[in-house]
Design a protein around this motif. Structure first.
Motif, PDB file in Angstrom:
ATOM      1  N   VAL A  16       0.978  -0.928  -0.526  1.00 32.26           N
ATOM      2  CA  VAL A  16      -0.059   0.093  -0.742  1.00 32.26           C
ATOM      3  C   VAL A  16       1.014   1.023   0.528  1.00 32.26           C
ATOM      4  N   LEU A  17       1.727   0.796   0.993  1.00 30.55           N
ATOM      5  CA  LEU A  17       2.963   2.466   1.253  1.00 30.55           C
ATOM      6  C   LEU A  17       3.443   2.352  -0.304  1.00 30.55           C
ATOM      7  N   SER A  18       3.777   1.323  -1.586  1.00 32.79           N
ATOM      8  CA  SER A  18       4.382   1.295  -2.216  1.00 32.79           C
ATOM      9  C   SER A  18       3.871   2.182  -3.243  1.00 32.79           C
ATOM     10  N   SER A  19       2.424   1.525  -3.692  1.00 30.86           N
ATOM     11  CA  SER A  19       1.297   2.531  -4.352  1.00 30.86           C
ATOM     12  C   SER A  19       1.423   3.842  -4.155  1.00 30.86           C
ATOM     13  N   LEU A  20       1.171   4.040  -3.090  1.00 34.91           N
ATOM     14  CA  LEU A  20       0.672   5.546  -2.580  1.00 34.91           C
ATOM     15  C   LEU A  20       2.068   6.494  -2.745  1.00 34.91           C
ATOM     16  N   GLU A  21       3.130   5.706  -2.870  1.00 31.73           N
ATOM     17  CA  GLU A  21       4.069   6.316  -3.084  1.00 31.73           C
ATOM     18  C   GLU A  21       4.292   6.915  -4.670  1.00 31.73           C
ATOM     19  N   GLN A  22       4.085   5.211  -5.285  1.00 28.40           N
ATOM     20  CA  GLN A  22       3.824   6.017  -6.793  1.00 28.40           C
ATOM     21  C   GLN A  22       3.021   7.286  -7.104  1.00 28.40           C
ATOM     22  N   VAL A  23       2.579   7.628  -6.481  1.00 32.17           N
ATOM     23  CA  VAL A  23       1.281   9.157  -7.140  1.00 32.17           C
ATOM     24  C   VAL A  23       1.771  10.545  -7.422  1.00 32.17           C
ATOM     25  N   VAL A  24       1.635  10.629  -8.282  1.00 36.48           N
ATOM     26  CA  VAL A  24       2.316  12.127  -8.198  1.00 36.48           C
ATOM     27  C   VAL A  24       2.295  12.989  -7.493  1.00 36.48           C
ATOM     28  N   PRO A  25       3.129  13.993  -7.414  1.00 34.32           N
ATOM     29  CA  PRO A  25       2.752  15.191  -5.853  1.00 34.32           C
ATOM     30  C   PRO A  25       1.261  15.839  -6.828  1.00 34.32           C
ATOM     31  N   ALA A  26       1.490  15.792  -7.973  1.00 33.59           N
ATOM     32  CA  ALA A  26       0.393  17.222  -8.843  1.00 33.59           C
ATOM     33  C   ALA A  26      -0.552  16.184  -8.182  1.00 33.59           C
ATOM     34  N   ALA A  27      -0.808  15.116  -8.452  1.00 34.19           N
ATOM     35  CA  ALA A  27      -2.006  14.393  -7.839  1.00 34.19           C
ATOM     36  C   ALA A  27      -2.518  13.999  -6.657  1.00 34.19           C
ATOM     37  N   ARG A  28      -1.850  15.152  -5.934  1.00 32.71           N
ATOM     38  CA  ARG A  28      -2.512  14.107  -4.977  1.00 32.71           C
ATOM     39  C   ARG A  28      -3.430  15.228  -3.995  1.00 32.71           C
ATOM     40  N   ASP A  29      -4.193  15.297  -3.585  1.00 32.63           N
ATOM     41  CA  ASP A  29      -5.326  15.670  -3.909  1.00 32.63           C
ATOM     42  C   ASP A  29      -6.029  15.609  -2.846  1.00 32.63           C
ATOM     43  N   LYS A  30      -7.100  16.596  -2.270  1.00 28.96           N
ATOM     44  CA  LYS A  30      -7.962  15.828  -1.333  1.00 28.96           C
ATOM     45  C   LYS A  30      -8.511  14.761  -0.887  1.00 28.96           C
ATOM     46  N   ARG A  31      -9.070  14.087  -2.096  1.00 26.94           N
ATOM     47  CA  ARG A  31      -9.264  12.774  -2.246  1.00 26.94           C
ATOM     48  C   ARG A  31      -8.800  12.516  -2.339  1.00 26.94           C
ATOM     49  N   PHE A  32      -7.203  12.362  -2.629  1.00 26.23           N
ATOM     50  CA  PHE A  32      -6.124  11.221  -2.562  1.00 26.23           C
ATOM     51  C   PHE A  32      -6.013  10.924  -0.898  1.00 26.23           C
ATOM     52  N   PHE A  33      -5.828  11.924   0.093  1.00 31.11           N
ATOM     53  CA  PHE A  33      -5.054  11.859   1.530  1.00 31.11           C
ATOM     54  C   PHE A  33      -6.128  10.724   2.162  1.00 31.11           C
ATOM     55  N   VAL A  34      -7.811  11.177   1.393  1.00 29.71           N
ATOM     56  CA  VAL A  34      -9.199  10.276   2.149  1.00 29.71           C
ATOM     57  C   VAL A  34      -8.822   9.261   2.171  1.00 29.71           C
ATOM     58  N   GLU A  35      -8.425   8.953   1.229  1.00 38.49           N
ATOM     59  CA  GLU A  35      -8.139   7.656   0.505  1.00 38.49           C
ATOM     60  C   GLU A  35      -7.130   6.573   1.343  1.00 38.49           C
ATOM     61  N   ALA A  36      -6.371   7.670   0.959  1.00 31.44           N
ATOM     62  CA  ALA A  36      -5.034   6.935   1.353  1.00 31.44           C
ATOM     63  C   ALA A  36      -4.975   6.672   2.901  1.00 31.44           C
ATOM     64  N   CYS A  37      -5.660   7.097   3.669  1.00 33.49           N
ATOM     65  CA  CYS A  37      -6.231   7.650   5.209  1.00 33.49           C
ATOM     66  C   CYS A  37      -6.770   5.972   5.396  1.00 33.49           C
TER      67      CYS A  37
END
Length: 242
Positions: A195-216
């Motif tokens: 899971v951590l590896s897949s999250l790291e592969q998301v480019v910073p520009a795509a890390r919006d609010k929805r990304f952090f909610v789903e990541a949590c």
């Protein structure tokens, strides 16, 4: 139930049979975007309650669940699908409440359904639970309509129905074709790494609010799996040392 997740019909295992094709048809009829859906991670969808003795999902449906989109899904259910609620009663409530419920957060966006897609996503997720649970070997999903905000009153009115449905679920020979086996500690930790590896592969520009909610949410699921696996190994160790 990790197979009921944000990928919907795309996240179902082959052991659940051809229900995926029906859910895909419902997804398309609701205007779903297959490409956007395919990019989602397999984060489990949290429900309201699970009766642990039988593995029965119990869902509480407020007024916003009774929309024209929900009616569309209910009309597509095959007659033989086991349900823990009366489909015709739910359809009647949809027709009654649609003028108000269709306006609830009507502009809210939802990944996989686009702008104004939140209501269609909710209807699809309800259908996913209803159809996938029995197809994957679980008892039918029990639904309780709570239209006035009085959950305690709804329970009081529905308690006998709930009791009988759960008794039926416990007595019925539900052979689980897709067994959810508890992971060992090593496997749970390895899943966290993935899971951590897949999250790291998301480019910073795509890390919006929805990304952090789903990541949590996803990290929370894997963390709970680690704790559960550790507790199981500790109990086995204690029994072995007794």
């Amino acid at each position: 139930m990790r197979w009921i997740n944000r990928r919907g019909h795309l996240g179902l295992p082959a052991e659940c049979g051809d229900v995926g094709a029906l859910l895909e048809a419902i997804f398309v009829e609701l205007g779903g975007d297959s490409e956007a859906q395919s990019r989602k991670r397999a984060t489990p969808l949290t429900g309201d309650f699970v009766e642990l003795g039988t593995g029965t999902l119990i869902e509480i449906d407020e007024a916003q669940h009774f929309t024209s989109f929900r009616a569309t899904t209910l009309e597509r259910y095959p007659a033989e699908v086991p349900l823990g609620f009366d489909r015709h009663d739910y359809l009647a409530l949809c027709h009654e409440l649609t003028p108000r419920s269709d306006r609830y957060r009507a502009e809210k966006e939802a990944v996989g359904f686009g702008p104004g897609g939140r209501q269609r996503q909710r209807a699809y997720h309800d259908a996913l639970r209803d159809l996938a649970a029995p197809a994957c070997g679980r008892p039918p999903v029990i639904r309780v309509a709570v239209l006035d905000g009085d959950g305690a009153g709804a329970y009081w009115n529905e308690r006998e129905r709930l009791r009988h449905l759960l008794m039926d679920a416990g007595a019925a020979p539900f052979a689980t074709p897709y067994e959810e086996r508890p992971r060992d500690l090593e496997g749970a930790v390895e899943e966290l790494r993935a899971v951590l590896s897949s999250l790291e592969q998301v480019v910073p520009a795509a890390r919006d609010k929805r990304f952090f909610v789903e990541a949590c949410e996803e990290l929370g699921v894997t963390a709970r799996a680690i704790v559960a696996a550790f507790d199981r190994e500790q109990r086995l160790h204690d029994r072995g040392g007794a």
